[in-house]
Scaffold this motif. Structure first.
Motif: not given
Length: 145
Positions: A43-51, A84-87, A92-96, A110-117
């Motif tokens: 499982v590759f967990v990507a941080d969704s934040q632009w930076e 991750n961190k979609r909250d 970044a948008p999902l399509d990007y 692929s899955f969107e997630s908020v792991a802390v929840e």
């Protein structure tokens, strides 16, 4: 982190999953290499934040390089992506994210997630687990699930 998980029987075998998590930072590369020895799925967990997008791309490339050291390839290893961190507000948008990270010869789940929840986590684990079992036991098992 390490967490063993026992699951239901498959064709008379008790399945056991050993889940490991490792940070993506480059100074943890040796640890990531050790964890990949004998890997059946990823499982590759990507941080969704632009930076964090550049680090995500670098980490995914590094994963493929490390797999190659064991005679494996990401393209042929069961794997899924978790965004991750979609909250958070600056993501970044999902399509990007899909464009950057899910553009191999064939796209992977692929899955969107908020792991802390816990949101998206079990769907991710369930999918990669099924992919590993299908690879090990064949398509007939998938049809019975």
């Amino acid at each position: 982190d390490f967490m063993p998980v026992s699951a239901t029987g498959v064709r008379g075998f008790t399945t056991r999953f050993q889940l490991y998590t490792v940070p993506g930072q480059t100074h943890y590369n040796m640890t990531r290499k050790l964890v990949l020895r004998g890997v059946d799925g990823v499982v590759f967990v990507a941080d969704s934040q632009w930076e964090r997008l550049r680090e995500n791309v670098e980490s995914l490339r590094n994963l493929d390089e490390n797999l190659k050291e064991y005679g494996l390839a990401l393209a042929t290893t069961p794997h899924v992506l978790q965004y991750n961190k979609r909250d958070l507000g600056h993501v970044a948008p999902l399509d990007y994210l899909e464009y950057l990270l899910n553009r191999g010869t064939s796209r992977v789940p692929s899955f969107e997630s908020v792991a802390v929840e816990g949101r998206g986590v079990f769907d991710t684990l369930n999918t990669v687990s099924r992919m590993v079992l299908v690879r090990e036991f064949g398509q007939a098992q998938e049809a019975r699930s």
